[in-house]
Write an enzyme that holds these catalytic residues in place. Structure first.
Site, PDB file in Angstrom:
ATOM      1  CB  SER A 275      -0.967   0.004   1.187  1.00 38.23           C
ATOM      2  OG  SER A 275      -0.280  -0.203   2.397  1.00 38.23           O
ATOM      3  CG  HIS A 305      -0.729  -5.241   2.122  1.00 34.60           C
ATOM      4  ND1 HIS A 305      -0.040  -5.070   3.292  1.00 34.60           N
ATOM      5  CD2 HIS A 305      -0.772  -3.993   1.543  1.00 34.60           C
ATOM      6  CE1 HIS A 305       0.319  -3.795   3.419  1.00 34.60           C
ATOM      7  NE2 HIS A 305      -0.127  -3.118   2.371  1.00 34.60           N
ATOM      8  CG  HIS A 351       6.178  -8.740   8.008  1.00 35.34           C
ATOM      9  ND1 HIS A 351       7.146  -7.910   7.493  1.00 35.34           N
ATOM     10  CD2 HIS A 351       5.036  -8.011   8.052  1.00 35.34           C
ATOM     11  CE1 HIS A 351       6.608  -6.736   7.250  1.00 35.34           C
ATOM     12  NE2 HIS A 351       5.330  -6.755   7.568  1.00 35.34           N
ATOM     13  NE  ARG A 360       2.486  -3.596  12.402  1.00 32.92           N
ATOM     14  CZ  ARG A 360       2.319  -3.754  11.092  1.00 32.92           C
ATOM     15  NH1 ARG A 360       1.765  -2.786  10.382  1.00 32.92           N
ATOM     16  NH2 ARG A 360       2.705  -4.860  10.486  1.00 32.92           N
ATOM     17  CG  ASP A 406      -3.098  -7.956   9.003  1.00 35.58           C
ATOM     18  OD1 ASP A 406      -3.622  -6.865   9.287  1.00 35.58           O
ATOM     19  OD2 ASP A 406      -2.309  -8.093   8.044  1.00 35.58           O
TER      20      ASP A 406
HETATM   21  N1  CMX Z   1       1.547 -19.705   6.215  1.00 36.45           N
HETATM   22  C1  CMX Z   1       1.986 -20.606   5.326  1.00 36.45           C
HETATM   23  N2  CMX Z   1       3.034 -20.408   4.507  1.00 36.45           N
HETATM   24  C2  CMX Z   1       3.694 -19.253   4.638  1.00 36.45           C
HETATM   25  C3  CMX Z   1       3.326 -18.276   5.572  1.00 36.45           C
HETATM   26  C4  CMX Z   1       2.192 -18.516   6.381  1.00 36.45           C
HETATM   27  N3  CMX Z   1       1.739 -17.637   7.248  1.00 36.45           N
HETATM   28  N4  CMX Z   1       4.178 -17.229   5.466  1.00 36.45           N
HETATM   29  C5  CMX Z   1       5.047 -17.559   4.495  1.00 36.45           C
HETATM   30  N5  CMX Z   1       4.761 -18.766   3.986  1.00 36.45           N
HETATM   31  C6  CMX Z   1       5.405 -19.452   2.871  1.00 36.45           C
HETATM   32  C7  CMX Z   1       5.289 -18.614   1.620  1.00 36.45           C
HETATM   33  O1  CMX Z   1       4.033 -18.784   1.003  1.00 36.45           O
HETATM   34  C8  CMX Z   1       6.446 -19.129   0.801  1.00 36.45           C
HETATM   35  O2  CMX Z   1       6.077 -20.371   0.256  1.00 36.45           O
HETATM   36  P1  CMX Z   1       6.514 -20.809  -1.230  1.00 36.45           P
HETATM   37  O3  CMX Z   1       8.009 -20.735  -1.229  1.00 36.45           O
HETATM   38  O4  CMX Z   1       5.974 -22.179  -1.367  1.00 36.45           O
HETATM   39  O5  CMX Z   1       5.898 -19.811  -2.148  1.00 36.45           O
HETATM   40  C9  CMX Z   1       7.518 -19.397   1.868  1.00 36.45           C
HETATM   41  O6  CMX Z   1       6.801 -19.553   3.106  1.00 36.45           O
HETATM   42  C10 CMX Z   1       8.526 -18.298   2.022  1.00 36.45           C
HETATM   43  O7  CMX Z   1       7.847 -17.096   2.268  1.00 36.45           O
HETATM   44  P2  CMX Z   1       8.538 -15.946   3.135  1.00 36.45           P
HETATM   45  O8  CMX Z   1       9.780 -15.541   2.421  1.00 36.45           O
HETATM   46  O9  CMX Z   1       8.668 -16.384   4.549  1.00 36.45           O
HETATM   47  O10 CMX Z   1       7.436 -14.816   3.111  1.00 36.45           O
HETATM   48  P3  CMX Z   1       7.185 -13.707   1.983  1.00 36.45           P
HETATM   49  O11 CMX Z   1       8.078 -12.564   2.271  1.00 36.45           O
HETATM   50  O12 CMX Z   1       7.236 -14.274   0.623  1.00 36.45           O
HETATM   51  O13 CMX Z   1       5.670 -13.314   2.267  1.00 36.45           O
HETATM   52  C11 CMX Z   1       3.807 -12.792   3.631  1.00 36.45           C
HETATM   53  C12 CMX Z   1       5.305 -12.564   3.398  1.00 36.45           C
HETATM   54  C13 CMX Z   1       3.327 -11.852   4.709  1.00 36.45           C
HETATM   55  C14 CMX Z   1       3.061 -12.473   2.331  1.00 36.45           C
HETATM   56  C15 CMX Z   1       3.582 -14.275   4.042  1.00 36.45           C
HETATM   57  O14 CMX Z   1       4.229 -14.519   5.260  1.00 36.45           O
HETATM   58  C16 CMX Z   1       2.118 -14.648   4.140  1.00 36.45           C
HETATM   59  O15 CMX Z   1       1.517 -15.011   3.132  1.00 36.45           O
HETATM   60  N6  CMX Z   1       1.515 -14.580   5.376  1.00 36.45           N
HETATM   61  C17 CMX Z   1       0.101 -14.815   5.559  1.00 36.45           C
HETATM   62  C18 CMX Z   1      -0.710 -13.622   5.097  1.00 36.45           C
HETATM   63  C19 CMX Z   1      -0.535 -12.446   6.029  1.00 36.45           C
HETATM   64  O16 CMX Z   1      -0.619 -12.568   7.242  1.00 36.45           O
HETATM   65  N7  CMX Z   1      -0.329 -11.254   5.448  1.00 36.45           N
HETATM   66  C20 CMX Z   1      -0.287  -9.998   6.221  1.00 36.45           C
HETATM   67  C21 CMX Z   1       1.097  -9.393   6.325  1.00 36.45           C
HETATM   68  C22 CMX Z   1       1.050  -8.080   7.069  1.00 36.45           C
HETATM   69  C23 CMX Z   1       0.350  -7.012   6.261  1.00 36.45           C
HETATM   70  O17 CMX Z   1       0.881  -6.635   5.203  1.00 36.45           O
HETATM   71  O18 CMX Z   1      -0.729  -6.568   6.639  1.00 36.45           O
END
Ligand code: CMX
Length: 469
Positions: A275, A305, A351, A360, A406
């Site tokens: 965002s 996000h 994250h 937070r 979140d």
């Molecule tokens: N549950 C399951 N798998 C997860 C995970 C979770 N909570 N967090 C990361 N992973 C997975 C990723 O999908 C990725 O898998 P692949 O390699 O198979 O694609 C792997 O772990 C590596 O990811 P990462 O490097 O640890 O995380 P990213 O930087 O790529 O992504 C985020 C960060 C937040 C998108 C991810 O942790 C996620 O999807 N979390 C759940 C959704 C969430 O809570 N989002 C809110 C974030 C805060 C905000 O912006 O508001």
């Protein structure tokens, strides 16, 4: 008006504990004036000069390398943006102009009888770098109350959208975008203005937009979940959050306190998140603040996000429905493993930058421990906190197994009766405006150019690193 009568010397005690490391405060520019634009007009040339000298002496100094993995990996770790208002440390979490969340909770002015910081104070801090006095914060509350009125076509737009079909975030972004008929920046740009004047019009638009957001958000809530009846009038003697909760239809002071905390902590998370970066990018094309912020809201609406706070509640309520209350840890573990096996993420965990529990999350947990320690859903959230990190660690791929913001916000909103989960990201959006619009003012003050990083095709990239065809 009673608030305005408080003596400035009494209030300015908040300015005495200032551990900030990177704020403008340290250069002695703090002032007790409520003339925010004047304060900025004083600071901006000095900051421009500082940056100019810095670029002169270090303009070609290297700050990092870019690898092939970074290019395919969502640009993680590439230092490519300047963002003044906040900095995110992977282990410590966010600092707003150098101040951590606990420091902000301590230092920022509160409402009379309140314990949580007023988001107005956070905005003042983000935009100036100074911890405001209560009088400065009260001035902002009044300003936003005065600027809150929506143009009639936006009221019509919201009232005519099929609220049952259109997601609240889509309604939100449509309404914000349609508000750009009011843009002072657009008007001035079309008239012809100097680049050095851009920030003044962006400031006016930002103040007006922030003022209007609770009204737009409250209309969306009433139209979507209630009878669509009027939201009532803004009260110039109430702060931004209290006006918002009253317009939503809530009269609990404790809920208003929660919203003050919520709207403070969701505001800014440095510049690279979807965002914030979207607002920054779109703003760099000199799209006005309404268009820029509307674009950012569309990014916030993604499930990875801001929409994650909605996803968390869906996840928790489904789990509770299936397992019941007060279940043992191994049942929760089993449920989470099933979620992962089905290819879904555990929402609210992980994250891109953070590598520890999000502060937070922690401050919302503390709020829950104080106000709703026996709430069954809070107990489940606390149990998930115990169970999920080891599971995510065991996958071997999740870089941060800890909860983010979140994972906790929804349970608090549920407790106070704001049950409609797909509305939650709208609240996040109202708060996010404080950070991204503060930065937008500074981006235009610095005269930052249109963003245009270089992209490459896979063929070109292979060639560039010496891979033979
Ligand atoms: N549950 C399951 N798998 C997860 C995970 C979770 N909570 N967090 C990361 N992973 C997975 C990723 O999908 C990725 O898998 P692949 O390699 O198979 O694609 C792997 O772990 C590596 O990811 P990462 O490097 O640890 O995380 P990213 O930087 O790529 O992504 C985020 C960060 C937040 C998108 C991810 O942790 C996620 O999807 N979390 C759940 C959704 C969430 O809570 N989002 C809110 C974030 C805060 C905000 O912006 O508001």
């Amino acid at each position: 008006m009673a608030l305005f009568r408080m003596s400035v010397s009494k209030l300015s005690e908040t300015n005495q504990v200032l551990p900030a490391v990177n704020t403008i405060v340290r250069r002695g520019l703090a002032t007790e004036s409520t003339d925010l634009k004047g304060i900025l007009a004083n600071k901006i040339p000095k900051e421009i000069e500082r940056v100019k000298n810095f670029r002169k002496s270090h303009g070609s100094t290297k700050v990092g390398d870019v690898t092939v993995d970074m290019m395919y990996g969502g640009m993680r770790g590439i230092k490519g943006l300047v963002w003044e208002t906040s900095v995110l440390d992977p282990n410590e979490g966010i600092r707003f102009r150098g101040y951590s969340i606990p420091e902000c909770q301590k230092l920022l002015p509160k409402a009379e009888g309140g314990k949580e910081p007023l988001p107005e104070g956070l905005f003042w801090l983000l935009v100036t770098g100074d911890v405001p006095t209560k009088a400065q914060v009260d001035w902002l509350s009044k300003q936003w109350a005065q600027r809150a009125e929506l143009p009639p076509h936006v009221v019509n737009l919201l009232n005519n959208l099929p609220a049952q079909k259109v997601h609240p975030m889509s309604q939100f972004s449509a309404a914000v975008t349609a508000c750009n008929t009011e843009s002072k920046f657009l008007e001035a740009y079309n008239r012809g203005i100097k680049k050095t004047e851009y920030w003044e019009h962006v400031y006016e638009d930002s103040m007006n937009l922030i003022a209007k957001l609770p009204v737009i958000a409250a209309m969306i809530y009433r139209n979507t979940y209630q009878d669509g009846k009027g939201i009532g009038a803004i009260d110039a003697n109430k702060d931004w959050s209290e006006n918002f909760t009253r317009m939503l239809g809530f009269d609990s002071n404790e809920f208003t306190e929660l919203m003050r905390l919520y709207l403070t902590i969701h505001s800014d998370h440095e510049g690279g998140n979807v965002s914030a970066h979207t607002v920054h990018l779109v703003g760099s094309a000199l799209s006005d603040p309404y268009l820029s912020f509307g674009a950012g809201l569309n990014g916030l609406a993604g499930p990875l996000h801001g929409l994650a706070n909605q996803e968390v509640l869906v996840f928790l309520t489904k789990m509770m429905k299936e397992l019941g209350e007060n279940v043992p840890d191994d049942k929760v573990k089993e449920y989470c493993l099933k979620t992962l096996k089905s290819g879904q993420v555990i929402p609210g965990y992980g994250h891109a930058v953070l590598r520890k529990t999000d502060p937070r999350y922690t401050c919302q947990r503390e709020f829950a421990q104080k106000h709703l320690p026996n709430d069954p859903l809070f107990k489940l959230v606390a149990q998930v906190y115990k169970v999920v990190p080891p599971i995510l660690m065991e996958t071997g791929k999740v870089k941060n197994p800890w909860p983010n913001v979140d994972a906790h916000s929804g349970v608090l909103l549920q407790y106070y009766g704001l049950k409609e989960m797909n509305y939650y990201t709208v609240l996040f959006g109202v708060s996010r405006a404080l950070g991204v619009l503060s930065q937008l003012i500074w981006s235009r003050a610095f005269g930052l150019p249109i963003e245009r990083p270089k992209s490459m095709s896979t063929d070109d990239l292979m060639k560039a690193v010496g891979v033979k065809a």
